[in-house]
Scaffold this motif. Structure first.
Motif, PDB file in Angstrom:
ATOM      1  N   SER A  53       0.531  12.533  -4.792  1.00 52.37           N
ATOM      2  CA  SER A  53      -0.320  11.309  -3.689  1.00 52.37           C
ATOM      3  C   SER A  53      -1.277  10.635  -4.301  1.00 52.37           C
ATOM      4  N   GLN A  54      -1.464  11.648  -5.438  1.00 52.01           N
ATOM      5  CA  GLN A  54      -2.932  10.876  -6.234  1.00 52.01           C
ATOM      6  C   GLN A  54      -2.487   9.866  -7.292  1.00 52.01           C
ATOM      7  N   TYR A  55      -1.276  10.711  -8.467  1.00 51.28           N
ATOM      8  CA  TYR A  55      -0.631   9.880  -8.822  1.00 51.28           C
ATOM      9  C   TYR A  55      -0.410   8.292  -8.272  1.00 51.28           C
ATOM     10  N   ILE A  72      -3.607   3.914   3.199  1.00 52.37           N
ATOM     11  CA  ILE A  72      -3.466   5.213   3.901  1.00 52.37           C
ATOM     12  C   ILE A  72      -2.198   6.060   3.600  1.00 52.37           C
ATOM     13  N   SER A  73      -2.900   7.239   2.930  1.00 55.90           N
ATOM     14  CA  SER A  73      -1.524   8.290   2.117  1.00 55.90           C
ATOM     15  C   SER A  73      -2.449   9.703   3.067  1.00 55.90           C
ATOM     16  N   GLU A  74      -0.812  10.110   3.373  1.00 58.68           N
ATOM     17  CA  GLU A  74      -1.093  11.287   4.503  1.00 58.68           C
ATOM     18  C   GLU A  74      -2.107  11.868   3.374  1.00 58.68           C
ATOM     19  N   GLU A  75      -1.875  12.547   1.946  1.00 61.25           N
ATOM     20  CA  GLU A  75      -2.869  13.876   1.882  1.00 61.25           C
ATOM     21  C   GLU A  75      -4.635  12.921   1.698  1.00 61.25           C
ATOM     22  N   THR A  76      -4.953  12.050   2.133  1.00 59.90           N
ATOM     23  CA  THR A  76      -5.813  11.533   1.880  1.00 59.90           C
ATOM     24  C   THR A  76      -6.287  11.158   3.003  1.00 59.90           C
ATOM     25  N   TYR A  77      -5.717  10.728   3.938  1.00 55.81           N
ATOM     26  CA  TYR A  77      -6.067  10.224   5.154  1.00 55.81           C
ATOM     27  C   TYR A  77      -7.177  10.428   6.194  1.00 55.81           C
ATOM     28  N   TRP A  92      -1.607  -0.206   2.012  1.00 56.82           N
ATOM     29  CA  TRP A  92      -0.435   0.674   1.869  1.00 56.82           C
ATOM     30  C   TRP A  92      -0.551   2.053   2.596  1.00 56.82           C
ATOM     31  N   ILE A  93       0.607   1.869   3.017  1.00 60.95           N
ATOM     32  CA  ILE A  93       0.520   3.090   3.627  1.00 60.95           C
ATOM     33  C   ILE A  93       1.707   4.279   3.588  1.00 60.95           C
ATOM     34  N   PRO A 221       5.319  11.299  15.019  1.00 64.09           N
ATOM     35  CA  PRO A 221       5.363  11.494  14.096  1.00 64.09           C
ATOM     36  C   PRO A 221       4.481  10.368  13.181  1.00 64.09           C
ATOM     37  N   LYS A 222       4.033   9.959  11.704  1.00 62.19           N
ATOM     38  CA  LYS A 222       2.768   8.815  11.519  1.00 62.19           C
ATOM     39  C   LYS A 222       3.592   8.127  11.362  1.00 62.19           C
ATOM     40  N   ASP A 223       2.536   7.222  11.001  1.00 63.60           N
ATOM     41  CA  ASP A 223       2.945   5.861  10.172  1.00 63.60           C
ATOM     42  C   ASP A 223       3.630   6.351   9.408  1.00 63.60           C
ATOM     43  N   TRP A 224       3.048   6.985   8.234  1.00 71.48           N
ATOM     44  CA  TRP A 224       3.570   6.967   6.860  1.00 71.48           C
ATOM     45  C   TRP A 224       4.696   8.108   7.040  1.00 71.48           C
TER      46      TRP A 224
END
Length: 286
Positions: A53-55, A72-77, A92-93, A221-224
């Motif tokens: 995610s960070q990368y 929007i990232s699953e790990e930072t949302y 960005w998703i 389920p989520k957007d990502w």
């Protein structure tokens, strides 16, 4: 802002590099290859999810900046209810590791999703399947391609099976009584179990299955989970809609994709949606 094909080239390169990082964890060659599994809302998260995610975020932001894009990232949302006012129109998703359970269980069925959404609809998508060493990508209106280390070829779905011969691609784990009842009562009964939504949609693109159904229960389920797989399927000639035929909406402030969703190779799509609604209407309410 850069042209969409330039942005796609960046997203593809980032996806290949992210796939290499995930594989290094998966095959135990990363410096710290202990996955250090933790649970958030009963879902597993590993150091691999967080590192990738960070990368991805670092690389996209370094290449494209913050001015034109939200991320929007699953790990930072975190819930964005307080930030609704400045919902950016280009977002960005990202799901850095779709199919974490499969990653931990070593089924090989995990994927990376990167989608660019304009307003509420995806316009660019990459789904990487690291263990297959394949990347599926699409931009709105230009079709879907599959890329290996040797280059890219266009993908186009075609099928002419009777409805009862279609194969449903299903989860091994995420099941509930309503979904089981629905699957048992559809006209097509062949099933293939595959982890990760990205890998399920790839299975349809590779014509090893025809239909995927998601039915939200207590969670959805989520957007990502959905944005990138949706575009690579629809640009190849498939369909991905709610049971009532309406299109999915992303970046709406609610990241959940509630209700019944049906993805298919395009064949018998409307009929299957109608059948699904009919079956659920007959479900005894317990």
């Amino acid at each position: 802002m850069k042209d969409l094909q330039e942005i796609l080239a960046i997203a593809r390169q980032v996806s290949w590099d992210a796939a290499d990082i995930l594989r290094s964890y998966y095959h135990g060659s990363a410096k710290d290859s202990s996955l250090n599994v933790q649970y958030q809302q009963n879902e597993p998260v590993t150091v691999a999810d967080v590192a990738v995610s960070q990368y991805i975020l670092d690389q996209l932001q370094a290449a494209l900046g913050h001015e034109d894009f939200g991320y929007i990232s699953e790990e930072t949302y975190k819930s964005r209810n307080d930030a609704q006012a400045d919902n950016p129109s280009w977002v960005w998703i990202i799901d850095p590791l779709d199919g974490t359970r499969d990653f931990i269980d070593k089924t090989g069925e995990y994927a990376i999703h990167i989608a660019l959404v304009k307003e509420t609809r995806p316009v660019l998508a990459v789904v990487a399947v690291p263990e297959a060493e394949k990347l599926y990508y699409a931009t709105k209106g230009t079709g879907t391609f599959v890329e290996t280390r040797d280059g890219s070829i266009p993908l186009r779905l075609s099928s002419s099976k009777p409805i009862e011969d279609l194969t449903l691609v299903v989860s091994r784990s995420h099941r509930n009584e309503r979904l089981n009842y629905l699957l048992e009562n559809l006209p097509c009964q062949k099933q293939k179990a595959v982890g990760s939504i990205g890998c399920k949609i790839a299975t349809i693109l590779e014509q090893q299955a025809d239909v995927y159904i998601s039915l939200s229960g207590k969670s959805a389920p989520k957007d990502w989970d959905i944005a990138a797989p949706e575009l690579i399927l629809t640009e190849a000639g498939g369909k991905f809609t709610h049971f009532d035929g309406s299109l999915l909406q992303y970046n709406t402030g609610d990241i959940n994709q509630w209700g019944g969703l049906l993805a298919s190779n395009g064949q018998h799509h409307e009929l299957l949606c109608q059948e699904a609604e009919k079956v659920l209407a007959q479900l005894p309410h317990g």
